[in-house]
Design an enzyme around this catalytic site. Structure first.
Site, PDB file in Angstrom:
ATOM      1  CG  HIS A  15      -2.323  -1.204   1.148  1.00  0.00           C
ATOM      2  ND1 HIS A  15      -1.725  -2.275   1.701  1.00  0.00           N
ATOM      3  CD2 HIS A  15      -3.467  -1.098   0.310  1.00  0.00           C
ATOM      4  CE1 HIS A  15      -3.111  -2.898   1.669  1.00  0.00           C
ATOM      5  NE2 HIS A  15      -4.075  -2.011   0.709  1.00  0.00           N
ATOM      6  CB  SER A  57      -3.036  -1.390   4.214  1.00  0.00           C
ATOM      7  OG  SER A  57      -1.417  -1.151   4.304  1.00  0.00           O
ATOM      8  N   GLY A  59       0.235  -1.938   6.585  1.00  0.00           N
ATOM      9  CA  GLY A  59       0.310  -0.311   7.636  1.00  0.00           C
ATOM     10  C   GLY A  59      -0.266   0.544   7.869  1.00  0.00           C
TER      11      GLY A  59
END
Length: 90
Positions: A15, A57, A59
């Protein structure tokens, strides 16, 4: 009022590979308080006029997929597409 952008990049490995190139473009456009509010995946099939927004995601966490769907619909770029979202999947 905050603006919301939905951005995708075919073949991006992570991402952050989608987000990082977009930040300087937004800054050049005058945006100063840029926040990545989450991630997910976008499946788009032009043959069947389908867009599916889903996943998350590692992250950035999970994006608000209902909001992402609304942004995509209001853009007008995908008129005639069946656009759906789900919190399922990666």
């Amino acid at each position: 009022k905050p603006e919301v952008f939905v951005h995708s990049k075919r073949g991006a490995q992570y991402h952050r590979n989608v987000a990082e190139p977009l930040i300087p473009i937004l800054q050049q456009g005058g945006y100063t308080d840029i926040r990545i509010k989450g991630g997910g995946r976008i499946f788009r099939c032009d043959d069947d006029n389908i867009i599916k927004i889903f996943g998350y995601s590692y992250g950035f966490g999970r994006a608000d997929h209902a909001l992402a769907k609304d942004v995509v619909e209001k853009s007008g770029k995908f008129a005639g597409y069946a656009i759906s979202w789900s919190n399922d999947g990666y």
